[in-house]
Design an enzyme around this catalytic site. Structure first.
Site, mmCIF file in Angstrom:
data_model
loop_
_atom_site.group_PDB
_atom_site.id
_atom_site.type_symbol
_atom_site.label_atom_id
_atom_site.label_comp_id
_atom_site.label_asym_id
_atom_site.label_seq_id
_atom_site.Cartn_x
_atom_site.Cartn_y
_atom_site.Cartn_z
ATOM 1 C CG ASN A 181 -17.700 0.202 11.022
ATOM 2 O OD1 ASN A 181 -18.054 -0.154 9.950
ATOM 3 N ND2 ASN A 181 -16.776 1.150 11.087
ATOM 4 N NE ARG A 195 -3.589 -0.220 23.725
ATOM 5 C CZ ARG A 195 -2.413 0.500 24.139
ATOM 6 N NH1 ARG A 195 -2.375 1.722 24.071
ATOM 7 N NH2 ARG A 195 -1.883 -0.454 24.926
ATOM 8 C CB ILE A 196 -0.847 -2.783 18.157
ATOM 9 C CG1 ILE A 196 -0.935 -1.804 17.137
ATOM 10 C CG2 ILE A 196 -0.061 -3.894 17.786
ATOM 11 C CD1 ILE A 196 0.438 -1.154 16.655
ATOM 12 C CG LEU A 197 -5.603 -6.655 19.817
ATOM 13 C CD1 LEU A 197 -6.858 -7.116 19.076
ATOM 14 C CD2 LEU A 197 -5.735 -6.575 21.220
ATOM 15 C CG ASN A 228 -9.164 -4.712 12.091
ATOM 16 O OD1 ASN A 228 -9.987 -4.013 12.756
ATOM 17 N ND2 ASN A 228 -8.120 -4.411 11.101
ATOM 18 C CG HIS A 266 -7.024 -0.825 7.741
ATOM 19 N ND1 HIS A 266 -6.659 -0.412 8.710
ATOM 20 C CD2 HIS A 266 -6.220 -0.190 6.650
ATOM 21 C CE1 HIS A 266 -5.558 0.595 8.466
ATOM 22 N NE2 HIS A 266 -5.499 0.743 7.072
ATOM 23 C CB THR A 286 -2.394 -12.871 10.674
ATOM 24 O OG1 THR A 286 -2.153 -11.422 9.704
ATOM 25 C CG2 THR A 286 -3.469 -13.541 9.622
ATOM 26 C CG LEU A 331 -0.792 -2.288 12.207
ATOM 27 C CD1 LEU A 331 -1.850 -2.627 13.519
ATOM 28 C CD2 LEU A 331 -0.032 -1.467 12.065
ATOM 29 C CG ASP A 332 -4.217 -2.046 10.195
ATOM 30 O OD1 ASP A 332 -5.205 -2.439 10.816
ATOM 31 O OD2 ASP A 332 -3.836 -0.957 10.439
HETATM 32 C C1 GAR Z 1 -13.294 2.917 10.867
HETATM 33 O O1 GAR Z 1 -13.007 3.735 9.732
HETATM 34 C C2 GAR Z 1 -12.487 1.778 10.966
HETATM 35 O O2 GAR Z 1 -12.156 1.318 9.693
HETATM 36 C C3 GAR Z 1 -11.157 2.379 11.474
HETATM 37 O O3 GAR Z 1 -11.552 2.991 12.611
HETATM 38 C C4 GAR Z 1 -12.922 3.727 12.334
HETATM 39 C C5 GAR Z 1 -13.654 3.521 13.346
HETATM 40 O O4 GAR Z 1 -14.978 4.113 13.304
HETATM 41 N N1 GAR Z 1 -10.357 1.361 12.018
HETATM 42 C C6 GAR Z 1 -8.918 1.321 11.765
HETATM 43 O O5 GAR Z 1 -8.396 2.340 11.464
HETATM 44 C C7 GAR Z 1 -8.055 0.173 12.377
HETATM 45 N N2 GAR Z 1 -6.844 -0.060 11.915
HETATM 46 P P1 GAR Z 1 -16.472 4.025 14.058
HETATM 47 O O6 GAR Z 1 -15.888 3.873 15.466
HETATM 48 O O7 GAR Z 1 -17.370 4.960 13.711
HETATM 49 O O8 GAR Z 1 -16.643 2.316 13.785
#
Ligand code: GAR
Length: 216
Positions: free
Chosen positions: A14, A87-89, A103, A105, A137, A140-141
């Site tokens: 990302n 990590r959970i904040l 974020n 998800h 918020t 979580l997620d």
């Molecule tokens: C992504 O799929 C993102 O949506 C997820 O981690 C991956 C990171 O990929 N995030 C979560 O699950 C947050 N709860 P990346 O390091 O290649 O961007």
């Protein structure tokens, strides 16, 4: 030009999508809780400051969150972008950055918060799955939705195939959300609702690719 700080824990695809999008903002730093996160290498290769705040070095979640906030605040960001930060904040951290903490998800929230979202979507027999960019918020997620992208789930999908289909949309949706924010068009209202100026909201905030786009 606005400043953003990106937090990640691993691969950093990302982050790469944001770099490729040439967003009209300065990525002041990339911070990871893991020293071996590939995303840190990507940041360094682009001349972006890369820092590690390892949770292992801190006796409690609060102390870790405080060290992380101190590192973030050195860069005075307008926006803090969680891009695969696993990590959970804590609540104090989230409140400190209220309205400027985003974020992504890998599910259509509020479905499937937490881990293994693609496997769970397959097990639940979902026909549609996707990703969500939201303001953070304390839950979580969870939090006000900025943009979602929906993808079809095919009968013969593996977890990997579905994850790849969703990830391709993450790479479109997340840069779009950050762009709106740094252009000053997106904000979180005092009523907890997302404000998006200059787009036919909510239509612009739902991406629906062609159903078989990855099968051609
Ligand atoms: C992504 O799929 C993102 O949506 C997820 O981690 C991956 C990171 O990929 N995030 C979560 O699950 C947050 N709860 P990346 O390091 O290649 O961007």
């Amino acid at each position: 030009m606005k400043n953003i700080v990106i937090l990640l824990s691993g691969r950093g695809s990302n982050l790469e999508a944001m770099l490729a999008a040439k967003l009209p903002c300065r990525i002041a730093a990339v911070i990871s809780n893991k020293a071996d996160a590939k995303g840190l290498e990507t940041a360094r290769a682009h001349g972006i400051q890369a820092a590690v705040v390892a949770h292992a070095g801190h006796a409690s979640r609060d102390l870790f969150d405080a060290a992380l906030a101190a590192e973030i605040d050195r860069h005075q960001p307008d926006l803090v972008v969680l891009a695969g930060f696993m990590r959970i904040l804590g609540e104090a951290f989230v409140r400190r950055y209220a309205g400027r903490l985003m974020n992504i998800h890998p599910s259509l929230l509020p479905a499937f918060p937490g881990l293994h979202t693609h496997r769970r979507a397959l097990e639940a027999g979902c026909r549609v799955h996707g990703c969500t960019v939201h303001f953070v918020t304390p839950a979580l997620d969870n939090g006000p939705v900025i943009i979602q992208a929906a993808v079809p789930v095919h009968a013969d999908d593996s977890e990997e195939a579905l994850a790849a289909r969703v990830l391709a949309q993450e790479h479109i949706a997340y840069p779009q959300a950050v762009r709106w924010f740094v252009e000053g068009r997106l904000s979180l209202g005092a009523d907890g609702r997302v404000r998006l100026a200059g787009e036919r909201h909510p239509a612009a905030a739902l991406l629906v690719p062609e159903p078989d786009a990855d099968r051609k």
